[in-house]
Design an enzyme around this catalytic site. Structure first.
Site, mmCIF file in Angstrom:
data_model
loop_
_atom_site.group_PDB
_atom_site.id
_atom_site.type_symbol
_atom_site.label_atom_id
_atom_site.label_comp_id
_atom_site.label_asym_id
_atom_site.label_seq_id
_atom_site.Cartn_x
_atom_site.Cartn_y
_atom_site.Cartn_z
ATOM 1 N N GLN A 1 0.839 -1.332 -0.075
ATOM 2 C CA GLN A 1 0.149 -0.036 0.062
ATOM 3 C C GLN A 1 0.988 1.327 0.078
ATOM 4 O OE1 GLN A 1 -0.301 -2.575 1.943
ATOM 5 N NE2 GLN A 1 -2.476 -3.012 2.671
ATOM 6 N N GLN B 1 0.230 -0.161 -5.801
ATOM 7 C CA GLN B 1 -0.971 -0.764 -4.854
ATOM 8 C C GLN B 1 -1.738 0.657 -4.227
ATOM 9 O OE1 GLN B 1 -0.267 -3.964 -2.578
ATOM 10 N NE2 GLN B 1 -2.215 -3.766 -1.335
ATOM 11 N N ASP B 2 -2.913 0.527 -4.165
ATOM 12 C CA ASP B 2 -3.666 1.699 -3.788
ATOM 13 C C ASP B 2 -3.342 3.033 -3.995
ATOM 14 O OD1 ASP B 2 -4.582 -0.332 -2.262
ATOM 15 O OD2 ASP B 2 -4.166 0.149 -0.162
ATOM 16 N N ASP C 1 -5.638 -3.208 -6.483
ATOM 17 C CA ASP C 1 -6.850 -2.289 -5.773
ATOM 18 C C ASP C 1 -6.325 -0.879 -5.942
ATOM 19 O OD1 ASP C 1 -7.707 -4.633 -4.871
ATOM 20 O OD2 ASP C 1 -6.815 -4.614 -2.818
ATOM 21 N N ARG D 1 -12.818 -6.551 -7.169
ATOM 22 C CA ARG D 1 -13.134 -7.415 -6.220
ATOM 23 C C ARG D 1 -13.897 -6.757 -5.004
ATOM 24 N NH1 ARG D 1 -7.355 -9.360 -3.144
ATOM 25 N NH2 ARG D 1 -6.393 -7.119 -2.840
#
Length: 564
Positions: free
Chosen positions: A357, A379-380, A401, A469
């Site tokens: 993250q 990520q993020d 994500d 997701r």
């Protein structure tokens, strides 16, 4: 006929305000519904009607039954008041836990401090909701309902974000203390308030009652004949007109690394925002790479920040979870103020895929808008944290994500660039945090291009990439009118953990094209193809109430569908 709906002292069950306006909800006259017994019967039936679609019917009935009225407006008042009390209780508990854990490691102290800040934001939202509930007459009901749900949804976003901060095994005890101490109650009560607003809106719609009641005074969010919001000041109108014609805009301050402006850093320019400033505060950031960490606090409203383009004006950082930063604290740039507009700037987090993250941009303020910007990370990347957010002609890139959060987000006419992850990772574009069914939140992607970065191109069919997701119970992601590349797996969507949330999440598609838009092999638990009537609910007009505030941004937008 006996079943005819009539308005009288005997047949009136509810005076439905929902803190929004004066509308009568009536029922068929029934024998024996007079006197005190009739009032009691009306109250019981009102509670039953409001609670019938609540996820926790018993909790709903138990909470509303003592509120001795049949007016849902009073139900909302009571629930908001109780939720506010629970947040204050949680805030006091967070203070206590900060003292008790002052010798813990820095990430744990970060999580507690973040939680305290988030709870203070929740108090702001609930206090605003309380004002709205108590002063609802003479306003457009549909607008008031949208605002109320927006604020209540943000309360749950903050409650969840607080709990999200306690990630390690050693922090789970603190997380549990906050949950049982009051945060679980905050979520349940705020969700109940959302359920009540939704239930009453549905009843009114079924009776074909007009929600667009014209008020007796000037509407706060009216739009004039020129398309400008009626509340917009003269200087703001001139600024917007100059921007739309390409005329030079005179900034309040200029940032330049070479010293040719008033400031050399973006943070200094943000901090120059005058106390009690009225109108737009315009910051021009000249070309350059600005390696700094910035947060725009809630008092600095209506900032317009623009640069020389996302390839020239770049704000960069590299904080990440692996190196000890909490996800919220990893953001290179954060804005929590209302009505923030940004144009022609890039936000980066260069930590890389192996650092997990690592947020480039976190957006929390209501009615935030970005145009011709870039959000680059892994990520993020983009933390669409809370409230209504609009992105147009942007470039958003990442791996796992990389668009996530609890906001009501619309990304329009943008490039969604999927990057090459670590060898043991797979790509997911969206992870939405909607955790209650009536939260007005989720990620909508419209008329975008979903594509691989050049480094992924050769391996795009080997590396598994998915559209979304289900991060939380009611995760919502809607993809419409996009061009989806062949890098997206034919199944489209990825489970989070086994069958978790598969029966409640909402993933849907409408009028997408490209090889990745083929629906034949999509997972059976997605909602499939939306009808046009359902898809229109996710256009800017309805999803963001965009016709009310987007004209004031000076950013191009489509209120409806992009294609005929």
């Amino acid at each position: 006929m006996e079943s005819k709906i009539i308005v009288s002292a005997v047949s009136l069950i509810l005076v439905v305000g929902v803190a929004l306006g004066v509308v009568a909800l009536v029922r068929t006259n029934q024998p024996g519904d007079s006197g005190g017994g009739g009032d009691l019967n009306a109250h019981t039936k009102a509670v039953k009607a409001v609670c019938q679609n609540s996820d926790d019917n018993k909790f709903c009935v138990d909470t509303l039954s003592p509120v001795n009225t049949s007016d849902p407006n009073d139900y909302i008042k009571a629930v908001v008041k109780t939720s506010l009390e629970s947040v204050f209780k949680a805030l006091n508990l967070s203070d206590k836990l900060i003292i008790e854990n002052e010798k813990k490691e820095e990430p744990t102290k970060m999580a507690l401090e973040d939680c305290k800040d988030l709870l203070q934001f929740a108090i702001d939202e609930l206090q605003a909701s309380s004002i709205l509930v108590n002063d609802g007459h003479g306003h457009n009901p549909s607008e008031r309902a949208a605002d109320l749900k927006n604020w209540l949804g943000a309360v749950i976003a903050y409650q969840q974000s607080c709990l999200d901060g306690f990630e390690t095994e050693g922090e789970k005890k603190i997380q549990s203390q906050l949950q049982t101490g009051s945060l679980d109650q905050v979520e349940k009560l705020t969700a109940l308030a959302l359920d009540i607003v939704t239930a009453v809106s549905q009843v009114l719609a079924s009776l074909n009652l007009d929600l667009n009641v014209q008020p007796s005074h000037r509407r706060l969010f009216g739009v004039d004949s020129n398309g400008y919001p009626e509340w917009m000041t003269g200087p703001d109108r001139k600024l917007l007109a100059d921007m739309s014609t390409g005329a030079a805009v005179t900034p309040n301050v200029v940032v330049a690394k070479d010293g040719s402006g008033q400031f050399k850093t973006v943070l200094e320019a943000i901090n120059s925002y005058p106390k009690n400033h009225v109108g737009r505060y315009v910051i021009y950031v000249k070309a350059g790479v600005y390696d700094e960490y910035i947060q725009i606090d809630k008092k600095k409203k209506k900032i317009l920040m623009y640069g020389d383009g996302p390839s020239k004006t770049i704000i960069t950082g590299k904080k990440n979870v692996v190196d000890g930063w909490k996800t919220m604290r990893s953001a290179t740039f954060s804005t929590v103020a209302e009505d923030f507009i940004c144009k022609a700037i890039a936000f980066e987090n260069t930590a890389g895929a192996s650092k997990h993250q690592a947020v480039a941009l976190r957006v929390q303020g209501d009615r935030s808008a970005f145009y011709d910007c870039a959000m680059r990370g892994y990520q993020d990347t983009l933390y669409a944290h809370a409230h209504r957010q609009f992105y147009r002609n942007c470039e958003i890139s990442g791996t796992v994500d990389f668009i996530f959060g609890y906001g009501s987000t619309l990304i329009q006419n943008s490039r969604i660039i999927v990057r090459k992850p670590d060898a043991n990772q797979q790509n997911i574009v969206v992870a939405d945090g909607t955790i209650q069914k009536n939260m007005p939140t989720g990620v909508v992607m419209q008329n975008c291009e979903i594509m691989p970065e050049p480094a992924l191109q050769a391996d795009r069919l080997k590396v598994k990439s998915y559209l979304a997701r289900p991060w939380k119970a009611y995760s919502r992601a809607v993809f419409m009118e996009n061009t989806i590349g062949d890098l997206i797996q034919p199944v489209g969507f990825l489970p989070w953990n086994g069958n978790l949330f598969l029966d409640t999440c909402y993933f849907a598609e409408y009028a997408n094209t490209g090889p990745g838009a083929d629906l034949k092999a999509r997972v059976t638990w997605s909602k499939g193809v939306l009808s046009k009537a359902d898809a229109i609910k996710y256009t800017a007009s309805q999803w963001l109430q965009g016709g009310i505030w987007l004209p004031a941004t000076g950013i191009p937008f489509e209120l409806g569908f992009s294609k005929p």
